[in-house]
Motif scaffolding. Structure first.
Motif, PDB file in Angstrom:
ATOM      1  N   ASP A 184       0.791  -1.219   0.000  1.00  0.00           N
ATOM      2  CA  ASP A 184       0.000   0.000   0.000  1.00  0.00           C
ATOM      3  C   ASP A 184       0.829   1.277   0.000  1.00  0.00           C
ATOM      4  O   ASP A 184       0.309   2.350  -0.203  1.00  0.00           O
ATOM      5  CB  ASP A 184      -0.948  -0.038   1.200  1.00  0.00           C
ATOM      6  N   HIS A 238      -9.029  -0.873   8.301  1.00  0.00           N
ATOM      7  CA  HIS A 238      -8.245  -0.561   7.102  1.00  0.00           C
ATOM      8  C   HIS A 238      -7.936  -1.862   6.371  1.00  0.00           C
ATOM      9  O   HIS A 238      -6.967  -2.549   6.684  1.00  0.00           O
ATOM     10  CB  HIS A 238      -6.959   0.174   7.500  1.00  0.00           C
ATOM     11  N   HIS A 285      -8.291  -4.029   2.355  1.00  0.00           N
ATOM     12  CA  HIS A 285      -8.461  -3.899   0.902  1.00  0.00           C
ATOM     13  C   HIS A 285      -8.765  -5.258   0.299  1.00  0.00           C
ATOM     14  O   HIS A 285      -8.289  -6.282   0.793  1.00  0.00           O
ATOM     15  CB  HIS A 285      -7.181  -3.401   0.229  1.00  0.00           C
ATOM     16  N   LYS A 316     -12.162   6.775   0.043  1.00  0.00           N
ATOM     17  CA  LYS A 316     -10.748   6.608   0.412  1.00  0.00           C
ATOM     18  C   LYS A 316      -9.882   7.360  -0.589  1.00  0.00           C
ATOM     19  O   LYS A 316     -10.045   7.195  -1.794  1.00  0.00           O
ATOM     20  CB  LYS A 316     -10.380   5.115   0.378  1.00  0.00           C
ATOM     21  N   HIS A 349      -2.624   5.132   8.961  1.00  0.00           N
ATOM     22  CA  HIS A 349      -1.224   4.857   9.330  1.00  0.00           C
ATOM     23  C   HIS A 349      -0.649   5.912  10.295  1.00  0.00           C
ATOM     24  O   HIS A 349       0.523   6.273  10.189  1.00  0.00           O
ATOM     25  CB  HIS A 349      -0.330   4.780   8.076  1.00  0.00           C
ATOM     26  N   ASP A 378      -4.448  -3.588   6.928  1.00  0.00           N
ATOM     27  CA  ASP A 378      -4.034  -3.447   5.537  1.00  0.00           C
ATOM     28  C   ASP A 378      -4.300  -4.754   4.790  1.00  0.00           C
ATOM     29  O   ASP A 378      -4.655  -5.755   5.397  1.00  0.00           O
ATOM     30  CB  ASP A 378      -2.568  -3.020   5.392  1.00  0.00           C
TER      31      ASP A 378
END
Ligand SMILES: [Zn+2]
Length: 369
Positions: free
Chosen positions: A15, A74, A76, A185, A257, A326
């Motif tokens: 990411d 968070h 994906h 996002k 983050h 993530d």
């Protein structure tokens, strides 16, 4: 189930805007189901190449077992097409909602916020793709279809590069979609939003204003492009506070983050300092701001680094800090391993419990099974 001692795997972290293929090696001493045949680790293992910064970690066995977070804030998914684009491997399988659900289950996490990867079709430091906007829509829609299979577990945010001519059109389209209207996002690193460039800031401010009008919360990867060597630190964080946060006063904003790009360095600390100062002064613009601590703790971190991060989390206030994993592109990034890594921070059991129990407004009101 405890498996092998000393399995060596290679994995990439995907990411960061320039760290897409940064490769880590690590040994696993405890691996649960996740690593079997169907594992998303394939997405990267097939493409892993060694790099100069190999590190060894022993992450998958948690030092303690605080209650798992309610929410992974968070995450994906990758369509096969997006996985092929990002890895360069036309056969990359992608990461489906089903895979993510299995990984959340193995970590005891109930729900996840899935941040669409559509923005990567407009990545600034990759050669442009033909029919970019078509791919952006397709990726957002694919993500919507995936999360729709688990309405009591997953929620998606729409995404795109906010500097592109189609940005406002795509936001309007998402605002009307039953799955994508929940939020937006933006990835300033991947999209190369230069916070020192007033034209970029003006374009992104328009997107913030529109999201505010549509009542769409925003998750932002604020750290500017490392590939393109943009400046990042307190000055850039101030631009964000003054010109972008101020443009979306009515919606929650989640800064990813801890205002960095994964890990924690002096630039991230300087940017974060702008926000801790604003919070200390009861700045109204910080009222609806959340922070996710996704992939902040790294295997190589010293006790001093961990102390500093814990101190910053206390300055933000644990009540506005969210756990995030993530994308599960490698076992190192699986939710179970990510939560184990987070627990290396010298936070008290009570503080860990608060973070684990935090539910941002946009992750409430889920359908009952
Ligand atoms: Zn991410």
């Amino acid at each position: 189930m405890i498996l092998v001692l000393g399995v060596l795997a290679f994995a990439g972290i995907l990411d960061r805007d320039d760290k897409a293929y940064r490769v880590y090696s690590f040994r696993m001493n405890q691996v649960s189901q996740g690593l079997e045949a169907d594992s998303p680790v394939k997405l990267f293992v097939l493409n892993a190449r060694t790099s100069g910064d190999m590190q060894t970690g022993w992450f998958l066995s948690p030092p303690q077992s605080a209650q798992a977070p309610v929410i992974d804030s968070h995450q994906h998914l990758f369509s096969p097409a997006a996985a092929a684009l990002v890895t360069g491997n036309p056969n990359a399988p992608g990461i489906s909602a089903r895979t993510l659900i299995e990984l959340l289950d193995s970590a005891g996490i109930q729900r996840a916020l899935v941040l669409s990867m559509a923005y990567t079709w407009g990545k600034a430091s990759r050669a442009p793709v033909a029919n970019e906007y078509e791919h952006v829509k397709t990726e957002n829609d694919w993500t919507a279809q995936q999360v729709a299979q688990y309405p009591d577990r997953l929620r998606a945010f729409c995404s795109f590069n906010p500097l592109k001519p189609y940005a406002l059109e795509e936001l309007a389209r998402c605002s009307k979609d039953p799955q994508l209207h929940y939020g937006l996002k933006l990835h300033f690193g991947n999209s190369d939003v230069d916070l020192d460039n007033p034209n970029d800031v003006a374009k992104v401010a328009k997107v913030f204003e529109a999201a505010n009008r549509y009542h769409m919360p925003i998750v932002v990867h604020l750290h500017t492009s490392i590939d393109n060597q943009r400046k990042y630190g307190a000055d850039q964080a101030r631009v964000f506070l003054n010109q972008l946060l101020a443009a979306a006063p009515d919606v929650p904003v989640q800064i990813a983050h801890l205002a960095g790009a994964g890990g924690f360095n002096s630039a991230t600390d300087a940017a974060l300092g702008v926000f801790t100062d604003a919070i200390a002064k009861h700045d109204a613009r910080m009222k609806k701001v959340w922070f996710d601590a996704t992939v902040v703790v790294r295997p190589s971190m010293s006790p001093d680094d961990l102390q500093l991060i814990a101190a910053r989390i206390r300055q933000l206030g644990v009540a506005r800090v969210l756990y995030g994993s993530d994308a599960p592109a490698s076992p190192l990034l699986y939710p179970k391993a990510g939560w184990a890594a987070f627990q290396r921070l010298p936070l008290t059991p009570d503080e860990l419990r608060v973070v684990a129990g935090n539910i941002p407004p946009y992750m409430r009101d889920f359908a009952k099974r």
